[in-house]
Scaffold this motif. Structure first.
Motif, PDB file in Angstrom:
ATOM      1  N   PHE A  93     -13.616  27.801 -22.319  1.00 30.33           N
ATOM      2  CA  PHE A  93     -14.088  27.317 -21.013  1.00 30.33           C
ATOM      3  C   PHE A  93     -13.435  25.985 -20.667  1.00 30.33           C
ATOM      4  O   PHE A  93     -13.070  25.217 -21.559  1.00 30.33           O
ATOM      5  CB  PHE A  93     -15.611  27.162 -21.028  1.00 30.33           C
ATOM      6  CG  PHE A  93     -16.319  28.455 -21.277  1.00 30.33           C
ATOM      7  CD1 PHE A  93     -16.570  29.332 -20.226  1.00 30.33           C
ATOM      8  CD2 PHE A  93     -16.703  28.810 -22.559  1.00 30.33           C
ATOM      9  CE1 PHE A  93     -17.200  30.552 -20.473  1.00 30.33           C
ATOM     10  CE2 PHE A  93     -17.332  30.023 -22.803  1.00 30.33           C
ATOM     11  CZ  PHE A  93     -17.581  30.901 -21.751  1.00 30.33           C
ATOM     12  N   CYS A  94     -13.327  25.718 -19.371  1.00 26.48           N
ATOM     13  CA  CYS A  94     -12.735  24.469 -18.904  1.00 26.48           C
ATOM     14  C   CYS A  94     -13.624  23.292 -19.313  1.00 26.48           C
ATOM     15  O   CYS A  94     -14.835  23.306 -19.070  1.00 26.48           O
ATOM     16  CB  CYS A  94     -12.586  24.523 -17.385  1.00 26.48           C
ATOM     17  SG  CYS A  94     -11.950  22.983 -16.693  1.00 26.48           S
ATOM     18  N   GLY A  95     -13.006  22.272 -19.901  1.00 21.95           N
ATOM     19  CA  GLY A  95     -13.753  21.092 -20.326  1.00 21.95           C
ATOM     20  C   GLY A  95     -14.209  20.236 -19.158  1.00 21.95           C
ATOM     21  O   GLY A  95     -15.118  19.415 -19.301  1.00 21.95           O
ATOM     22  N   ALA A  96     -13.595  20.436 -17.987  1.00 20.13           N
ATOM     23  CA  ALA A  96     -13.958  19.632 -16.818  1.00 20.13           C
ATOM     24  C   ALA A  96     -15.034  20.300 -15.970  1.00 20.13           C
ATOM     25  O   ALA A  96     -15.954  19.639 -15.502  1.00 20.13           O
ATOM     26  CB  ALA A  96     -12.711  19.359 -15.970  1.00 20.13           C
ATOM     27  N   CYS A  97     -14.917  21.629 -15.755  1.00 26.60           N
ATOM     28  CA  CYS A  97     -15.863  22.277 -14.831  1.00 26.60           C
ATOM     29  C   CYS A  97     -16.539  23.513 -15.435  1.00 26.60           C
ATOM     30  O   CYS A  97     -17.315  24.174 -14.749  1.00 26.60           O
ATOM     31  CB  CYS A  97     -15.157  22.637 -13.517  1.00 26.60           C
ATOM     32  SG  CYS A  97     -14.078  24.066 -13.624  1.00 26.60           S
ATOM     33  N   ALA A  98     -16.275  23.819 -16.680  1.00 27.73           N
ATOM     34  CA  ALA A  98     -16.976  24.869 -17.426  1.00 27.73           C
ATOM     35  C   ALA A  98     -16.690  26.299 -16.963  1.00 27.73           C
ATOM     36  O   ALA A  98     -17.362  27.233 -17.371  1.00 27.73           O
ATOM     37  CB  ALA A  98     -18.490  24.614 -17.465  1.00 27.73           C
ATOM     38  N   ARG A 110      -5.478  28.195 -18.478  1.00 26.51           N
ATOM     39  CA  ARG A 110      -5.602  27.499 -17.210  1.00 26.51           C
ATOM     40  C   ARG A 110      -6.952  27.803 -16.592  1.00 26.51           C
ATOM     41  O   ARG A 110      -7.458  28.920 -16.698  1.00 26.51           O
ATOM     42  CB  ARG A 110      -4.473  27.980 -16.281  1.00 26.51           C
ATOM     43  CG  ARG A 110      -4.428  27.273 -14.962  1.00 26.51           C
ATOM     44  CD  ARG A 110      -3.206  27.715 -14.171  1.00 26.51           C
ATOM     45  NE  ARG A 110      -3.165  26.996 -12.910  1.00 26.51           N
ATOM     46  CZ  ARG A 110      -3.922  27.283 -11.849  1.00 26.51           C
ATOM     47  NH1 ARG A 110      -4.766  28.307 -11.902  1.00 26.51           N
ATOM     48  NH2 ARG A 110      -3.822  26.561 -10.756  1.00 26.51           N
ATOM     49  N   CYS A 111      -7.520  26.784 -15.950  1.00 26.20           N
ATOM     50  CA  CYS A 111      -8.796  26.958 -15.261  1.00 26.20           C
ATOM     51  C   CYS A 111      -8.529  27.440 -13.843  1.00 26.20           C
ATOM     52  O   CYS A 111      -7.857  26.758 -13.069  1.00 26.20           O
ATOM     53  CB  CYS A 111      -9.565  25.639 -15.224  1.00 26.20           C
ATOM     54  SG  CYS A 111     -11.082  25.765 -14.259  1.00 26.20           S
ATOM     55  N   PRO A 112      -9.043  28.646 -13.476  1.00 29.31           N
ATOM     56  CA  PRO A 112      -8.775  29.165 -12.132  1.00 29.31           C
ATOM     57  C   PRO A 112      -9.514  28.368 -11.052  1.00 29.31           C
ATOM     58  O   PRO A 112      -9.169  28.455  -9.881  1.00 29.31           O
ATOM     59  CB  PRO A 112      -9.291  30.605 -12.200  1.00 29.31           C
ATOM     60  CG  PRO A 112     -10.299  30.617 -13.294  1.00 29.31           C
ATOM     61  CD  PRO A 112      -9.877  29.551 -14.284  1.00 29.31           C
ATOM     62  N   ALA A 113     -10.515  27.569 -11.420  1.00 24.79           N
ATOM     63  CA  ALA A 113     -11.284  26.824 -10.416  1.00 24.79           C
ATOM     64  C   ALA A 113     -10.660  25.468 -10.103  1.00 24.79           C
ATOM     65  O   ALA A 113     -10.441  25.134  -8.939  1.00 24.79           O
ATOM     66  CB  ALA A 113     -12.734  26.638 -10.906  1.00 24.79           C
ATOM     67  N   CYS A 114     -10.354  24.673 -11.139  1.00 27.51           N
ATOM     68  CA  CYS A 114      -9.859  23.315 -10.867  1.00 27.51           C
ATOM     69  C   CYS A 114      -8.407  23.112 -11.268  1.00 27.51           C
ATOM     70  O   CYS A 114      -7.831  22.049 -11.020  1.00 27.51           O
ATOM     71  CB  CYS A 114     -10.750  22.273 -11.543  1.00 27.51           C
ATOM     72  SG  CYS A 114     -10.530  22.144 -13.326  1.00 27.51           S
ATOM     73  N   GLY A 115      -7.771  24.119 -11.879  1.00 31.48           N
ATOM     74  CA  GLY A 115      -6.339  24.032 -12.166  1.00 31.48           C
ATOM     75  C   GLY A 115      -5.984  23.306 -13.449  1.00 31.48           C
ATOM     76  O   GLY A 115      -4.813  23.233 -13.813  1.00 31.48           O
TER      77      GLY A 115
HETATM   78 ZN   LIG Z   1     -11.951  23.658 -14.437  1.00 30.63          ZN
END
Ligand SMILES: [Zn+2]
Length: 256
Positions: A93-98, A110-115
């Motif tokens: 999971f993304c460490g910034a936005c989960a 890669r995080c599809p939400a925040c890049g």
């Molecule tokens: Zn993210």
């Protein structure tokens, strides 16, 4: 060909299945991996559940216990496979936005939400073998952690901190753990250390100042040992042992 064209390293938790699948590629029971990665060198790393049935004749061994049973090249590749599996398991999971991460180029995610993107990495640690004395009376500063096997002493090691050079990490660890300072730092070599995701960067150094005062939070004991009267040492799989063996060989070369 899927998994058929590279060597497979199958882990059950942190234990490796031995023997490796070399001949028949089917393990005799249907393999249902939880994770499957193709490594950059073409080998495949798989992880199965703790309760996954094992084929007849296959054992699950921790990497340290597997070392004496394996070719050193295969052992290193198995450690690499393990490090990649561990990285993958810890970066879902993304460490910034989960948001759940997706694969991207270059073995990253890669995080599809925040890049935000993350790439496989390891934790850099230093290890230092400290010597003092001249000629035939060379001594090594070796220490004992409570995690070591009974009686075993080894070189001082510790993780680098963000923003720190390798040289600074050596001086900090030596001051914190032993209460001394060192000089004449020399690079010895490096070793991937899959317990779980380290890269050991090894140095030799000469004692500069201070008496040994082992940090009781980290060490049971630390002492100066004469090269001809060493305590039980770490297994030959570690760069700590390679450094100690090299120091002994160097001293024998000087005295003959
Ligand atoms: Zn993210």
């Amino acid at each position: 060909m899927g998994f058929m064209d590279g060597r497979r390293f199958i882990f059950q938790g942190d234990r490796l299945w031995l023997p490796l699948e070399e001949g028949p590629r089917e393990p005799g029971v249907p393999l249902e991996p939880q994770a499957c990665l193709r490594l950059p060198e073409g080998h495949v790393a798989l992880r199965v559940a703790e309760d996954h049935p094992r084929p007849e004749g296959v054992e699950a061994l921790g990497l340290r216990d597997a070392f004496p049973r394996m070719d050193t090249g295969d052992w290193a590749r198995a450690g690499r496979a393990y490090q990649w599996l561990e990285w993958e398991a810890g970066h879902r999971f993304c460490g910034a936005c989960a948001t759940a991460l997706e694969p991207c180029e270059g073995h990253g995610r890669r995080c599809p939400a925040c890049g935000r993107t993350v790439f496989p990495s390891n934790a850099t640690a230093i290890i230092v073998l400290i010597q003092r004395g001249a000629g035939t009376v060379r001594e090594l500063a070796l220490a004992r952690s409570p995690h070591f096997k009974p009686g075993v002493y080894s070189a001082i090691a510790g993780f680098t901190e963000p923003g720190e050079s390798l040289e600074q990490a050596v001086q900090r660890e030596v001051a914190e753990e032993l209460g001394i300072t060192v000089q004449n730092l020399r690079y010895f070599g490096s070793q991937p250390w899959p317990f779980p995701n380290g890269l050991m960067v090894a140095f030799t150094a000469e004692h500069l100042e201070g008496e040994l005062r082992p940090d009781p939070a980290e060490l049971e004991d630390a002492r100066w040992f004469s090269l001809d009267d060493l305590p039980p040492l770490p297994a030959p799989l570690s760069i700590a042992r390679w450094m100690i063996d090299a120091a002994v060989a160097e001293s024998q070369r000087r005295t003959t």
